[in-house]
Design a protein around this motif. Structure first.
Motif, PDB file in Angstrom:
ATOM      1  N   PHE A  12      20.932  10.434 -42.140  1.00  0.00           N
ATOM      2  CA  PHE A  12      20.613   9.528 -41.041  1.00  0.00           C
ATOM      3  C   PHE A  12      20.471  10.298 -39.727  1.00  0.00           C
ATOM      4  O   PHE A  12      19.526  10.087 -38.965  1.00  0.00           O
ATOM      5  CB  PHE A  12      21.695   8.445 -40.934  1.00  0.00           C
ATOM      6  N   VAL A  13      21.389  11.215 -39.456  1.00  0.00           N
ATOM      7  CA  VAL A  13      21.360  11.989 -38.207  1.00  0.00           C
ATOM      8  C   VAL A  13      20.145  12.911 -38.171  1.00  0.00           C
ATOM      9  O   VAL A  13      19.469  13.031 -37.137  1.00  0.00           O
ATOM     10  CB  VAL A  13      22.678  12.783 -38.035  1.00  0.00           C
ATOM     11  N   VAL A  14      19.848  13.558 -39.295  1.00  0.00           N
ATOM     12  CA  VAL A  14      18.719  14.490 -39.327  1.00  0.00           C
ATOM     13  C   VAL A  14      17.411  13.760 -39.046  1.00  0.00           C
ATOM     14  O   VAL A  14      16.534  14.276 -38.350  1.00  0.00           O
ATOM     15  CB  VAL A  14      18.668  15.222 -40.688  1.00  0.00           C
ATOM     16  N   PHE A  15      17.234  12.557 -39.540  1.00  0.00           N
ATOM     17  CA  PHE A  15      16.009  11.817 -39.290  1.00  0.00           C
ATOM     18  C   PHE A  15      16.040  11.048 -37.984  1.00  0.00           C
ATOM     19  O   PHE A  15      14.997  10.648 -37.479  1.00  0.00           O
ATOM     20  CB  PHE A  15      15.702  10.876 -40.462  1.00  0.00           C
ATOM     21  N   LEU A  16      17.189  10.865 -37.391  1.00  0.00           N
ATOM     22  CA  LEU A  16      17.291  10.167 -36.122  1.00  0.00           C
ATOM     23  C   LEU A  16      16.938  11.084 -34.947  1.00  0.00           C
ATOM     24  O   LEU A  16      16.364  10.626 -33.958  1.00  0.00           O
ATOM     25  CB  LEU A  16      18.702   9.594 -35.945  1.00  0.00           C
ATOM     26  N   ILE A  17      17.246  12.374 -35.063  1.00  0.00           N
ATOM     27  CA  ILE A  17      17.012  13.317 -33.965  1.00  0.00           C
ATOM     28  C   ILE A  17      15.535  13.357 -33.556  1.00  0.00           C
ATOM     29  O   ILE A  17      15.230  13.245 -32.360  1.00  0.00           O
ATOM     30  CB  ILE A  17      17.552  14.713 -34.319  1.00  0.00           C
ATOM     31  N   PRO A  18      14.558  13.520 -34.464  1.00  0.00           N
ATOM     32  CA  PRO A  18      13.155  13.531 -34.017  1.00  0.00           C
ATOM     33  C   PRO A  18      12.703  12.215 -33.383  1.00  0.00           C
ATOM     34  O   PRO A  18      11.904  12.217 -32.442  1.00  0.00           O
ATOM     35  CB  PRO A  18      12.358  13.808 -35.295  1.00  0.00           C
ATOM     36  N   VAL A  19      13.214  11.107 -33.870  1.00  0.00           N
ATOM     37  CA  VAL A  19      12.841   9.809 -33.307  1.00  0.00           C
ATOM     38  C   VAL A  19      13.363   9.687 -31.879  1.00  0.00           C
ATOM     39  O   VAL A  19      12.642   9.266 -30.970  1.00  0.00           O
ATOM     40  CB  VAL A  19      13.363   8.656 -34.194  1.00  0.00           C
ATOM     41  N   VAL A  20      14.607  10.089 -31.665  1.00  0.00           N
ATOM     42  CA  VAL A  20      15.186  10.045 -30.312  1.00  0.00           C
ATOM     43  C   VAL A  20      14.438  10.995 -29.389  1.00  0.00           C
ATOM     44  O   VAL A  20      14.148  10.655 -28.243  1.00  0.00           O
ATOM     45  CB  VAL A  20      16.695  10.376 -30.356  1.00  0.00           C
ATOM     46  N   TRP A  21      14.086  12.183 -29.881  1.00  0.00           N
ATOM     47  CA  TRP A  21      13.353  13.164 -29.067  1.00  0.00           C
ATOM     48  C   TRP A  21      11.976  12.616 -28.687  1.00  0.00           C
ATOM     49  O   TRP A  21      11.536  12.745 -27.547  1.00  0.00           O
ATOM     50  CB  TRP A  21      13.222  14.474 -29.834  1.00  0.00           C
ATOM     51  N   TYR A  22      11.265  12.011 -29.623  1.00  0.00           N
ATOM     52  CA  TYR A  22       9.963  11.420 -29.351  1.00  0.00           C
ATOM     53  C   TYR A  22      10.073  10.319 -28.296  1.00  0.00           C
ATOM     54  O   TYR A  22       9.289  10.275 -27.349  1.00  0.00           O
ATOM     55  CB  TYR A  22       9.354  10.856 -30.645  1.00  0.00           C
ATOM     56  N   LEU A  23      11.037   9.447 -28.435  1.00  0.00           N
ATOM     57  CA  LEU A  23      11.207   8.364 -27.457  1.00  0.00           C
ATOM     58  C   LEU A  23      11.575   8.905 -26.087  1.00  0.00           C
ATOM     59  O   LEU A  23      11.105   8.414 -25.059  1.00  0.00           O
ATOM     60  CB  LEU A  23      12.258   7.369 -27.950  1.00  0.00           C
ATOM     61  N   PHE A  24      12.410   9.945 -26.032  1.00  0.00           N
ATOM     62  CA  PHE A  24      12.779  10.573 -24.759  1.00  0.00           C
ATOM     63  C   PHE A  24      11.538  11.139 -24.067  1.00  0.00           C
ATOM     64  O   PHE A  24      11.340  10.932 -22.867  1.00  0.00           O
ATOM     65  CB  PHE A  24      13.809  11.681 -25.014  1.00  0.00           C
ATOM     66  N   LEU A  25      10.696  11.845 -24.829  1.00  0.00           N
ATOM     67  CA  LEU A  25       9.484  12.418 -24.230  1.00  0.00           C
ATOM     68  C   LEU A  25       8.504  11.342 -23.781  1.00  0.00           C
ATOM     69  O   LEU A  25       7.825  11.496 -22.767  1.00  0.00           O
ATOM     70  CB  LEU A  25       8.812  13.363 -25.218  1.00  0.00           C
ATOM     71  N   GLN A  26       8.404  10.256 -24.518  1.00  0.00           N
ATOM     72  CA  GLN A  26       7.518   9.173 -24.122  1.00  0.00           C
ATOM     73  C   GLN A  26       7.973   8.512 -22.826  1.00  0.00           C
ATOM     74  O   GLN A  26       7.158   8.125 -21.992  1.00  0.00           O
ATOM     75  CB  GLN A  26       7.414   8.121 -25.232  1.00  0.00           C
ATOM     76  N   LEU A  27       9.281   8.395 -22.646  1.00  0.00           N
ATOM     77  CA  LEU A  27       9.806   7.742 -21.448  1.00  0.00           C
ATOM     78  C   LEU A  27       9.817   8.657 -20.229  1.00  0.00           C
ATOM     79  O   LEU A  27       9.488   8.232 -19.126  1.00  0.00           O
ATOM     80  CB  LEU A  27      11.224   7.227 -21.708  1.00  0.00           C
ATOM     81  N   PHE A  28      10.209   9.908 -20.399  1.00  0.00           N
ATOM     82  CA  PHE A  28      10.430  10.784 -19.254  1.00  0.00           C
ATOM     83  C   PHE A  28       9.462  11.958 -19.171  1.00  0.00           C
ATOM     84  O   PHE A  28       9.448  12.675 -18.185  1.00  0.00           O
ATOM     85  CB  PHE A  28      11.863  11.334 -19.279  1.00  0.00           C
ATOM     86  N   GLY A  29       8.657  12.181 -20.197  1.00  0.00           N
ATOM     87  CA  GLY A  29       7.737  13.316 -20.203  1.00  0.00           C
ATOM     88  C   GLY A  29       6.461  13.023 -19.441  1.00  0.00           C
ATOM     89  O   GLY A  29       6.089  11.876 -19.200  1.00  0.00           O
TER      90      GLY A  29
END
Length: 141
Positions: A12-29
């Motif tokens: 769960f954690v391994v697949f959650l990290i890319p999703v969180v990173w993608y959402l972070f970049l979409q919001l603040f990138g």
């Protein structure tokens, strides 16, 4: 039993990290491209209204002909003018060592050599300049 729960948690954690990173970049990138004008066209040099690629009209080797074919195809695909000028025109623009220049009525946007890196850079900057002039000062994608 306990190791099965740890495996599920790790999965769960391994697949959650890319999703969180993608959402972070979409919001603040921010992904903005902008091409800076290098020089205005000097007095006495021919300036062109539309985006134009000027090439030297000297003879080309077989390899340079292949690169020039890429430039011709790219200019046609992007609706840019392609013209052939003499060495005197490039001297007038203060780009005597360049094989290709990207210009329009505002001035000189870039000077490039007729090799793989130069043609790639020219076509990329041509895309950016086209978008920049279509949408305003900078472009976002």
């Amino acid at each position: 039993m306990r190791s099965k729960g740890l495996k599920r948690l790790a999965f769960f954690v391994v697949f959650l990290i890319p999703v969180v990173w993608y959402l972070f970049l979409q919001l603040f990138g921010s992904n903005n491209f902008s091409l800076e004008l290098q020089n205005p066209v000097p007095e006495g040099c021919l300036a062109y209204e539309q985006i134009t690629i000027a090439s030297k009209d000297d003879s080309l080797s077989v390899v340079e002909t292949n690169y020039m074919n890429r430039v011709i195809y790219g200019a046609d695909k992007r609706s840019a003018n392609l013209i052939y000028n003499s060495q005197e025109y490039f001297d007038c623009l203060n780009q005597p060592e360049a094989d290709l220049v990207l210009i329009n009525k505002e001035g000189l946007w870039g000077a490039y050599n007729l090799n793989r890196e130069g043609v790639d850079q020219l076509l990329t900057e041509l895309d950016i300049l086209t978008l920049q002039q279509s949408y305003g000062k900078g472009t976002s994608r």
